[in-house]
Design a protein around this motif. Structure first.
Motif, PDB file in Angstrom:
ATOM      1  N   GLN A  53       0.836  -1.202   0.000  1.00 36.96           N
ATOM      2  CA  GLN A  53       0.000   0.000   0.000  1.00 36.96           C
ATOM      3  C   GLN A  53       0.878   1.263   0.000  1.00 36.96           C
ATOM      4  O   GLN A  53       0.572   2.231  -0.685  1.00 36.96           O
ATOM      5  CB  GLN A  53      -0.912  -0.019   1.222  1.00 36.96           C
ATOM      6  CG  GLN A  53      -2.198   0.710   1.013  1.00 36.96           C
ATOM      7  CD  GLN A  53      -3.186   0.427   2.136  1.00 36.96           C
ATOM      8  OE1 GLN A  53      -2.955  -0.398   3.023  1.00 36.96           O
ATOM      9  NE2 GLN A  53      -4.290   1.123   2.104  1.00 36.96           N
ATOM     10  N   VAL A  54       1.979   1.226   0.753  1.00 35.96           N
ATOM     11  CA  VAL A  54       2.918   2.353   0.776  1.00 35.96           C
ATOM     12  C   VAL A  54       3.470   2.591  -0.630  1.00 35.96           C
ATOM     13  O   VAL A  54       3.535   3.723  -1.101  1.00 35.96           O
ATOM     14  CB  VAL A  54       4.071   2.087   1.786  1.00 35.96           C
ATOM     15  CG1 VAL A  54       5.245   3.012   1.544  1.00 35.96           C
ATOM     16  CG2 VAL A  54       3.562   2.223   3.215  1.00 35.96           C
ATOM     17  N   HIS A  55       3.873   1.500  -1.299  1.00 34.31           N
ATOM     18  CA  HIS A  55       4.405   1.633  -2.656  1.00 34.31           C
ATOM     19  C   HIS A  55       3.360   2.190  -3.613  1.00 34.31           C
ATOM     20  O   HIS A  55       3.682   3.016  -4.479  1.00 34.31           O
ATOM     21  CB  HIS A  55       4.937   0.291  -3.164  1.00 34.31           C
ATOM     22  CG  HIS A  55       6.189  -0.144  -2.477  1.00 34.31           C
ATOM     23  ND1 HIS A  55       7.388   0.506  -2.615  1.00 34.31           N
ATOM     24  CD2 HIS A  55       6.425  -1.166  -1.616  1.00 34.31           C
ATOM     25  CE1 HIS A  55       8.314  -0.087  -1.888  1.00 34.31           C
ATOM     26  NE2 HIS A  55       7.746  -1.100  -1.251  1.00 34.31           N
ATOM     27  N   LYS A  56       2.105   1.770  -3.436  1.00 30.44           N
ATOM     28  CA  LYS A  56       1.034   2.277  -4.306  1.00 30.44           C
ATOM     29  C   LYS A  56       0.830   3.777  -4.071  1.00 30.44           C
ATOM     30  O   LYS A  56       0.726   4.557  -5.018  1.00 30.44           O
ATOM     31  CB  LYS A  56      -0.272   1.524  -4.048  1.00 30.44           C
ATOM     32  CG  LYS A  56      -1.407   1.970  -4.962  1.00 30.44           C
ATOM     33  CD  LYS A  56      -2.728   1.339  -4.553  1.00 30.44           C
ATOM     34  CE  LYS A  56      -3.879   1.779  -5.405  1.00 30.44           C
ATOM     35  NZ  LYS A  56      -4.011   3.203  -5.611  1.00 30.44           N
ATOM     36  N   PHE A  57       0.780   4.184  -2.796  1.00 29.29           N
ATOM     37  CA  PHE A  57       0.646   5.614  -2.483  1.00 29.29           C
ATOM     38  C   PHE A  57       1.805   6.405  -3.091  1.00 29.29           C
ATOM     39  O   PHE A  57       1.614   7.476  -3.649  1.00 29.29           O
ATOM     40  CB  PHE A  57       0.615   5.854  -0.974  1.00 29.29           C
ATOM     41  CG  PHE A  57      -0.678   5.509  -0.277  1.00 29.29           C
ATOM     42  CD1 PHE A  57      -1.888   5.522  -0.953  1.00 29.29           C
ATOM     43  CD2 PHE A  57      -0.689   5.192   1.074  1.00 29.29           C
ATOM     44  CE1 PHE A  57      -3.074   5.221  -0.306  1.00 29.29           C
ATOM     45  CE2 PHE A  57      -1.869   4.894   1.737  1.00 29.29           C
ATOM     46  CZ  PHE A  57      -3.064   4.901   1.037  1.00 29.29           C
ATOM     47  N   GLY A  58       3.017   5.853  -2.955  1.00 28.11           N
ATOM     48  CA  GLY A  58       4.199   6.524  -3.491  1.00 28.11           C
ATOM     49  C   GLY A  58       4.128   6.657  -5.005  1.00 28.11           C
ATOM     50  O   GLY A  58       4.414   7.720  -5.559  1.00 28.11           O
ATOM     51  N   GLU A  59       3.740   5.582  -5.670  1.00 27.22           N
ATOM     52  CA  GLU A  59       3.663   5.616  -7.137  1.00 27.22           C
ATOM     53  C   GLU A  59       2.577   6.588  -7.604  1.00 27.22           C
ATOM     54  O   GLU A  59       2.778   7.348  -8.547  1.00 27.22           O
ATOM     55  CB  GLU A  59       3.400   4.202  -7.679  1.00 27.22           C
ATOM     56  CG  GLU A  59       3.740   4.028  -9.139  1.00 27.22           C
ATOM     57  CD  GLU A  59       5.128   4.531  -9.524  1.00 27.22           C
ATOM     58  OE1 GLU A  59       5.212   5.297 -10.514  1.00 27.22           O
ATOM     59  OE2 GLU A  59       6.124   4.192  -8.872  1.00 27.22           O
ATOM     60  N   ASP A  60       1.430   6.586  -6.912  1.00 28.08           N
ATOM     61  CA  ASP A  60       0.357   7.529  -7.259  1.00 28.08           C
ATOM     62  C   ASP A  60       0.835   8.975  -7.106  1.00 28.08           C
ATOM     63  O   ASP A  60       0.515   9.838  -7.927  1.00 28.08           O
ATOM     64  CB  ASP A  60      -0.875   7.309  -6.373  1.00 28.08           C
ATOM     65  CG  ASP A  60      -1.592   5.993  -6.682  1.00 28.08           C
ATOM     66  OD1 ASP A  60      -1.282   5.369  -7.723  1.00 28.08           O
ATOM     67  OD2 ASP A  60      -2.461   5.592  -5.883  1.00 28.08           O
ATOM     68  N   ASP A  96      12.373  15.468 -10.642  1.00 27.18           N
ATOM     69  CA  ASP A  96      13.304  14.480 -10.086  1.00 27.18           C
ATOM     70  C   ASP A  96      13.474  14.680  -8.580  1.00 27.18           C
ATOM     71  O   ASP A  96      13.482  13.721  -7.810  1.00 27.18           O
ATOM     72  CB  ASP A  96      14.667  14.569 -10.778  1.00 27.18           C
ATOM     73  CG  ASP A  96      14.604  14.134 -12.243  1.00 27.18           C
ATOM     74  OD1 ASP A  96      13.608  13.483 -12.629  1.00 27.18           O
ATOM     75  OD2 ASP A  96      15.547  14.463 -12.995  1.00 27.18           O
ATOM     76  N   LYS A  97      13.574  15.951  -8.162  1.00 29.07           N
ATOM     77  CA  LYS A  97      13.754  16.273  -6.740  1.00 29.07           C
ATOM     78  C   LYS A  97      12.570  15.746  -5.917  1.00 29.07           C
ATOM     79  O   LYS A  97      12.756  15.082  -4.891  1.00 29.07           O
ATOM     80  CB  LYS A  97      13.878  17.793  -6.569  1.00 29.07           C
ATOM     81  CG  LYS A  97      13.848  18.273  -5.138  1.00 29.07           C
ATOM     82  CD  LYS A  97      13.785  19.788  -5.058  1.00 29.07           C
ATOM     83  CE  LYS A  97      13.357  20.255  -3.685  1.00 29.07           C
ATOM     84  NZ  LYS A  97      13.026  21.661  -3.643  1.00 29.07           N
ATOM     85  N   TYR A  98      11.345  16.013  -6.384  1.00 33.38           N
ATOM     86  CA  TYR A  98      10.175  15.594  -5.613  1.00 33.38           C
ATOM     87  C   TYR A  98       9.943  14.083  -5.692  1.00 33.38           C
ATOM     88  O   TYR A  98       9.470  13.481  -4.726  1.00 33.38           O
ATOM     89  CB  TYR A  98       8.938  16.396  -6.015  1.00 33.38           C
ATOM     90  CG  TYR A  98       8.957  17.764  -5.367  1.00 33.38           C
ATOM     91  CD1 TYR A  98       8.617  17.928  -4.032  1.00 33.38           C
ATOM     92  CD2 TYR A  98       9.380  18.884  -6.066  1.00 33.38           C
ATOM     93  CE1 TYR A  98       8.679  19.156  -3.412  1.00 33.38           C
ATOM     94  CE2 TYR A  98       9.441  20.129  -5.454  1.00 33.38           C
ATOM     95  CZ  TYR A  98       9.080  20.254  -4.131  1.00 33.38           C
ATOM     96  OH  TYR A  98       9.150  21.477  -3.514  1.00 33.38           O
ATOM     97  N   CYS A  99      10.292  13.460  -6.810  1.00 35.92           N
ATOM     98  CA  CYS A  99      10.177  11.999  -6.900  1.00 35.92           C
ATOM     99  C   CYS A  99      11.153  11.332  -5.927  1.00 35.92           C
ATOM    100  O   CYS A  99      10.807  10.345  -5.281  1.00 35.92           O
ATOM    101  CB  CYS A  99      10.410  11.525  -8.331  1.00 35.92           C
ATOM    102  SG  CYS A  99       8.989  11.836  -9.409  1.00 35.92           S
ATOM    103  N   LYS A 100      12.370  11.891  -5.801  1.00 39.15           N
ATOM    104  CA  LYS A 100      13.337  11.358  -4.828  1.00 39.15           C
ATOM    105  C   LYS A 100      12.817  11.543  -3.402  1.00 39.15           C
ATOM    106  O   LYS A 100      12.980  10.670  -2.546  1.00 39.15           O
ATOM    107  CB  LYS A 100      14.689  12.051  -4.982  1.00 39.15           C
ATOM    108  CG  LYS A 100      15.496  11.550  -6.151  1.00 39.15           C
ATOM    109  CD  LYS A 100      16.831  12.253  -6.246  1.00 39.15           C
ATOM    110  CE  LYS A 100      17.555  11.827  -7.525  1.00 39.15           C
ATOM    111  NZ  LYS A 100      18.538  12.791  -7.963  1.00 39.15           N
ATOM    112  N   GLU A 101      12.200  12.698  -3.154  1.00 37.73           N
ATOM    113  CA  GLU A 101      11.643  12.958  -1.820  1.00 37.73           C
ATOM    114  C   GLU A 101      10.538  11.950  -1.499  1.00 37.73           C
ATOM    115  O   GLU A 101      10.466  11.422  -0.385  1.00 37.73           O
ATOM    116  CB  GLU A 101      11.107  14.394  -1.764  1.00 37.73           C
ATOM    117  CG  GLU A 101      10.751  14.845  -0.370  1.00 37.73           C
ATOM    118  CD  GLU A 101      10.357  16.320  -0.301  1.00 37.73           C
ATOM    119  OE1 GLU A 101       9.532  16.637   0.578  1.00 37.73           O
ATOM    120  OE2 GLU A 101      10.857  17.136  -1.093  1.00 37.73           O
TER     121      GLU A 101
END
Length: 184
Positions: free
Chosen positions: A115-122, A164-169
């Motif tokens: 679920q964490v990974h799904k939230f992150g990907e979304d 890129d900065k926000y995706c890394k965050e």
């Protein structure tokens, strides 16, 4: 032009804030009042969040207590928690409701990590959509000859760096939450 950058960057920051809020509502085996935020109590005919009609506290790491200001709301809160997707049976002693959070099983931990990974990907998809909207806006300005081709290239590069900065965050926040969930 800087104001337009800030507008899109603030949308990206907001996306990360929403992700953090979503993470706080995941039940991680520890008592956290944020898990009650989605539960509404039918209080005098209107759906009301528990925090507006009761005091919520964490006396122990895995125990949450809910003490309503109006004792008649106790049964309503109890019923709302039981009918929610929280998965914990409230213990009602007539004055206070206690929620005891059990240790998470390995299977439940893995489910929460998914679920964490799904939230992150979304969230990363949202960030990319914000970048796309920004670049489309600046392409329209170039088409109207408000900015030059060189300006557009610089803008595209800047927004890619911001993305890129926000995706890394987001990845860092997801990794932190995953580590928290997998701790025994």
């Amino acid at each position: 032009m800087k104001g337009e950058y800030n507008e899109y960057e603030s949308k990206m920051k907001k996306t990360v804030e929403v992700l953090d809020h979503d993470f706080s509502t995941l039940r991680a085996g520890r008592a956290n009042a944020a898990v009650l935020e989605r539960i509404q109590v039918d209080y005098y005919g209107s759906p009301t969040p528990i925090a507006q009609i009761a005091s919520v506290s964490v006396p122990e790491p895995r125990v949450l207590t809910i003490q309503p200001w109006d004792i008649s709301a106790l049964k309503l809160i109890d019923r709302a928690i039981q009918s929610s997707d929280l998965g914990i049976n409230p213990q009602n002693d007539g004055k206070v409701i206690r929620l005891v959070f059990p240790q998470l099983t390995e299977e439940r931990r893995r489910e929460l990590v998914r679920q964490v990974h799904k939230f992150g990907e979304d969230s990363k998809v949202s960030i990319r959509n914000i970048r796309r909207d920004a670049i489309e806006r600046f392409k329209a300005q170039k088409k109207k000859s408000e900015i030059t081709e060189d300006d557009l290239k610089i803008i595209e590069k800047d927004f890619q760096e911001l993305t890129d900065k926000y995706c890394k965050e987001i990845d860092a926040h997801a990794a932190k939450k995953e580590k928290e969930l997998m701790e025994l």
